[in-house]
Design a protein around this motif. Structure first.
Motif, mmCIF file in Angstrom:
data_model
loop_
_atom_site.group_PDB
_atom_site.id
_atom_site.type_symbol
_atom_site.label_atom_id
_atom_site.label_comp_id
_atom_site.label_asym_id
_atom_site.label_seq_id
_atom_site.Cartn_x
_atom_site.Cartn_y
_atom_site.Cartn_z
ATOM 1 N N PHE A 146 1.131 -1.248 0.404
ATOM 2 C CA PHE A 146 -0.052 0.259 0.112
ATOM 3 C C PHE A 146 1.011 1.251 -0.251
ATOM 4 O O PHE A 146 1.889 1.364 0.325
ATOM 5 C CB PHE A 146 -0.738 0.193 1.312
ATOM 6 N N MET A 147 0.653 2.479 -0.872
ATOM 7 C CA MET A 147 1.052 3.722 -1.104
ATOM 8 C C MET A 147 0.470 4.321 -0.097
ATOM 9 O O MET A 147 -0.632 5.192 -0.967
ATOM 10 C CB MET A 147 1.317 3.820 -2.240
ATOM 11 N N HIS A 148 0.522 4.747 1.007
ATOM 12 C CA HIS A 148 -0.153 6.176 1.824
ATOM 13 C C HIS A 148 0.310 7.543 1.368
ATOM 14 O O HIS A 148 -0.831 8.319 1.599
ATOM 15 C CB HIS A 148 1.113 6.189 3.084
ATOM 16 N N HIS A 149 0.745 7.488 0.427
ATOM 17 C CA HIS A 149 1.208 9.060 -0.163
ATOM 18 C C HIS A 149 -0.289 9.067 -0.773
ATOM 19 O O HIS A 149 -0.025 10.791 -1.474
ATOM 20 C CB HIS A 149 2.033 9.777 -1.050
ATOM 21 N N THR A 150 -0.591 8.152 -1.356
ATOM 22 C CA THR A 150 -1.886 8.790 -2.216
ATOM 23 C C THR A 150 -3.378 9.518 -1.835
ATOM 24 O O THR A 150 -4.498 9.852 -2.235
ATOM 25 C CB THR A 150 -2.316 7.490 -2.602
ATOM 26 N N MET A 151 -3.235 8.981 -0.244
ATOM 27 C CA MET A 151 -3.935 9.240 0.420
ATOM 28 C C MET A 151 -5.044 10.477 0.380
ATOM 29 O O MET A 151 -5.954 11.225 0.739
ATOM 30 C CB MET A 151 -4.062 8.887 2.284
ATOM 31 N N PRO A 152 -4.037 12.053 0.078
ATOM 32 C CA PRO A 152 -4.576 13.025 0.221
ATOM 33 C C PRO A 152 -5.600 13.120 -1.028
ATOM 34 O O PRO A 152 -5.824 14.213 -0.830
ATOM 35 C CB PRO A 152 -2.734 14.124 0.008
ATOM 36 N N LYS A 153 -5.055 12.070 -1.928
ATOM 37 C CA LYS A 153 -6.371 12.635 -3.218
ATOM 38 C C LYS A 153 -7.284 12.233 -2.961
ATOM 39 O O LYS A 153 -8.464 12.998 -3.513
ATOM 40 C CB LYS A 153 -5.335 11.587 -4.426
ATOM 41 N N VAL A 154 -7.711 10.807 -1.758
ATOM 42 C CA VAL A 154 -9.006 10.578 -1.827
ATOM 43 C C VAL A 154 -9.695 11.413 -0.681
ATOM 44 O O VAL A 154 -11.394 11.707 -0.904
ATOM 45 C CB VAL A 154 -9.069 9.375 -0.835
ATOM 46 N N THR A 155 -8.670 12.169 0.261
ATOM 47 C CA THR A 155 -9.544 13.068 0.886
ATOM 48 C C THR A 155 -9.387 14.677 0.318
ATOM 49 O O THR A 155 -10.946 14.878 0.162
ATOM 50 C CB THR A 155 -8.482 13.887 2.141
ATOM 51 N N ALA A 156 -9.071 15.125 -0.969
ATOM 52 C CA ALA A 156 -9.176 15.457 -1.866
ATOM 53 C C ALA A 156 -10.519 15.543 -2.753
ATOM 54 O O ALA A 156 -11.932 16.729 -2.535
ATOM 55 C CB ALA A 156 -8.168 16.191 -3.382
ATOM 56 N N LEU A 157 -10.801 14.481 -2.450
ATOM 57 C CA LEU A 157 -12.296 13.655 -3.711
ATOM 58 C C LEU A 157 -13.111 13.769 -2.859
ATOM 59 O O LEU A 157 -14.156 13.854 -3.353
ATOM 60 C CB LEU A 157 -11.799 12.025 -4.413
ATOM 61 N N GLY A 174 -5.398 -1.600 -3.896
ATOM 62 C CA GLY A 174 -4.021 -2.406 -4.018
ATOM 63 C C GLY A 174 -3.753 -2.342 -2.379
ATOM 64 O O GLY A 174 -3.506 -0.978 -1.869
ATOM 65 N N GLY A 175 -2.752 -3.381 -2.522
ATOM 66 C CA GLY A 175 -2.733 -3.542 -0.916
ATOM 67 C C GLY A 175 -3.549 -3.122 0.589
ATOM 68 O O GLY A 175 -3.022 -3.034 1.425
ATOM 69 N N VAL A 176 -4.563 -3.171 0.310
ATOM 70 C CA VAL A 176 -6.159 -2.969 0.972
ATOM 71 C C VAL A 176 -5.725 -4.449 1.941
ATOM 72 O O VAL A 176 -6.358 -5.429 1.256
ATOM 73 C CB VAL A 176 -6.643 -2.572 0.386
ATOM 74 N N THR A 177 -5.880 -4.491 3.101
ATOM 75 C CA THR A 177 -5.553 -5.679 3.918
ATOM 76 C C THR A 177 -6.466 -4.566 5.498
ATOM 77 O O THR A 177 -6.952 -3.521 5.596
ATOM 78 C CB THR A 177 -4.479 -5.678 4.533
ATOM 79 N N ARG A 178 -6.396 -5.438 6.568
ATOM 80 C CA ARG A 178 -7.437 -5.111 7.704
ATOM 81 C C ARG A 178 -6.567 -3.982 8.601
ATOM 82 O O ARG A 178 -6.944 -3.378 9.504
ATOM 83 C CB ARG A 178 -7.064 -6.257 8.615
ATOM 84 N N GLU A 179 -4.773 -4.526 7.720
ATOM 85 C CA GLU A 179 -4.155 -2.751 8.967
ATOM 86 C C GLU A 179 -4.064 -1.373 8.180
ATOM 87 O O GLU A 179 -4.617 -0.647 8.603
ATOM 88 C CB GLU A 179 -3.078 -3.216 8.439
ATOM 89 N N THR A 180 -4.696 -1.445 6.349
ATOM 90 C CA THR A 180 -4.415 -0.495 5.720
ATOM 91 C C THR A 180 -6.431 -0.372 5.189
ATOM 92 O O THR A 180 -6.826 1.262 5.009
ATOM 93 C CB THR A 180 -3.938 -0.577 4.821
ATOM 94 N N ALA A 181 -7.443 -1.258 5.841
ATOM 95 C CA ALA A 181 -8.868 -0.811 5.936
ATOM 96 C C ALA A 181 -8.850 0.642 6.553
ATOM 97 O O ALA A 181 -9.921 1.650 6.123
ATOM 98 C CB ALA A 181 -9.618 -1.747 6.240
#
Ligand code: DX5
Ligand code: ZN
Length: 229
Positions: A146-157, A174-181
């Motif tokens: 999982f690439m954490h740096h993509t999260m600001p795009k989710v929040t902006a959307l 991509g890389g979605v697990t119980r840890e990253t969900a």
């Protein structure tokens, strides 16, 4: 919005796809990755296979097209029975036209962006789309981190959709697990694709339930925080 789970059959047994989809029938969608060996360095399946999957699947098909020339091909996947069709912005000539073609065929319109692609161009035309897929790995293969740096795009959307009063689904893949969900749900995603985490689990249906519950709890916590002045 309620969290939805879409198991990716990229990590399933390709010789037994009908049975594999039935093993995750408690999910909300089945995520079908279409790769052409050009847009991404991998190949999977195409129209005839997706058409049969849509016929036998108890779940609606969430088609993720990692292919060149979606201007031509995306509507064909709607005609083949996909309920939602996601094409990549990077491969499209006229994304708005594709979105309108998909809706005209009765499908949900969706656009995907790779980890390095900015979200601005999508936000400018947000209402044309029922969903945006923010890739959380480079497209092409399952089982990546999982690439954490993509999260600001989710929040902006999410902020743009809320401001526009647009009921946008935001999918992560991509890389979605119980840890990253919890991370993706807190950022504002409400549709989670998971391949290896679900098909690699001993209890697949249980894993679907766990991911949904963990993400839903995180989303509820996030909206509670939003309400604190
Ligand atoms: C990757 C695909 C994904 C893939 C995710 O390009 O789009 O749908 O199956 O796999 P995991 O969940 O294993 O990262
Ligand atoms: Zn995918």
């Amino acid at each position: 919005m309620a969290i939805q789970i879409a198991p990716s059959i990229l990590s399933a047994d390709f010789a037994n796809l009908e049975a594999e989809i039935n093993s995750v029938a408690n999910a909300d969608w089945v995520h079908v990755d279409v790769m052409d060996g050009h847009f991404v360095p991998n190949m999977t399946l195409g129209l005839p296979v997706l058409e049969r999957l849509a016929e036998v699947s108890p779940l609606p098909v969430d088609a993720h097209l990692m292919i060149e020339n979606p201007d031509h091909w995306a509507p064909r996947y709607a005609e083949a029975g996909a309920t939602s069709v996601t094409f990549h912005l990077e491969a499209a000539t006229d994304p708005v036209r594709i979105a309108r073609d998909l809706r005209a065929l009765g499908a949900r319109s969706s656009v995907a962006i790779k980890p390095g692609t900015p979200v601005d161009h999508v936000i400018d035309v947000l209402v044309e789309f029922d969903m945006v897929l923010v890739m959380t790995v480079e497209p092409g293969f399952g089982g990546q981190s999982f690439m954490h740096h993509t999260m600001p795009k989710v929040t902006a959307l999410r902020e743009a959709a809320t401001a526009a009063g647009h009921p946008l689904r935001i999918e992560v893949d991509g890389g979605v697990t119980r840890e990253t969900a919890p991370i993706v749900a807190e950022a504002g995603a409400d549709m989670l694709v998971a391949g290896s985490a679900i098909f690699g689990a001993a209890d697949r249906a249980g894993e679907v339930e766990s991911l949904r519950r963990i993400a839903q709890e995180a989303a509820s916590r996030a909206s509670l925080v939003d309400r604190i002045p």
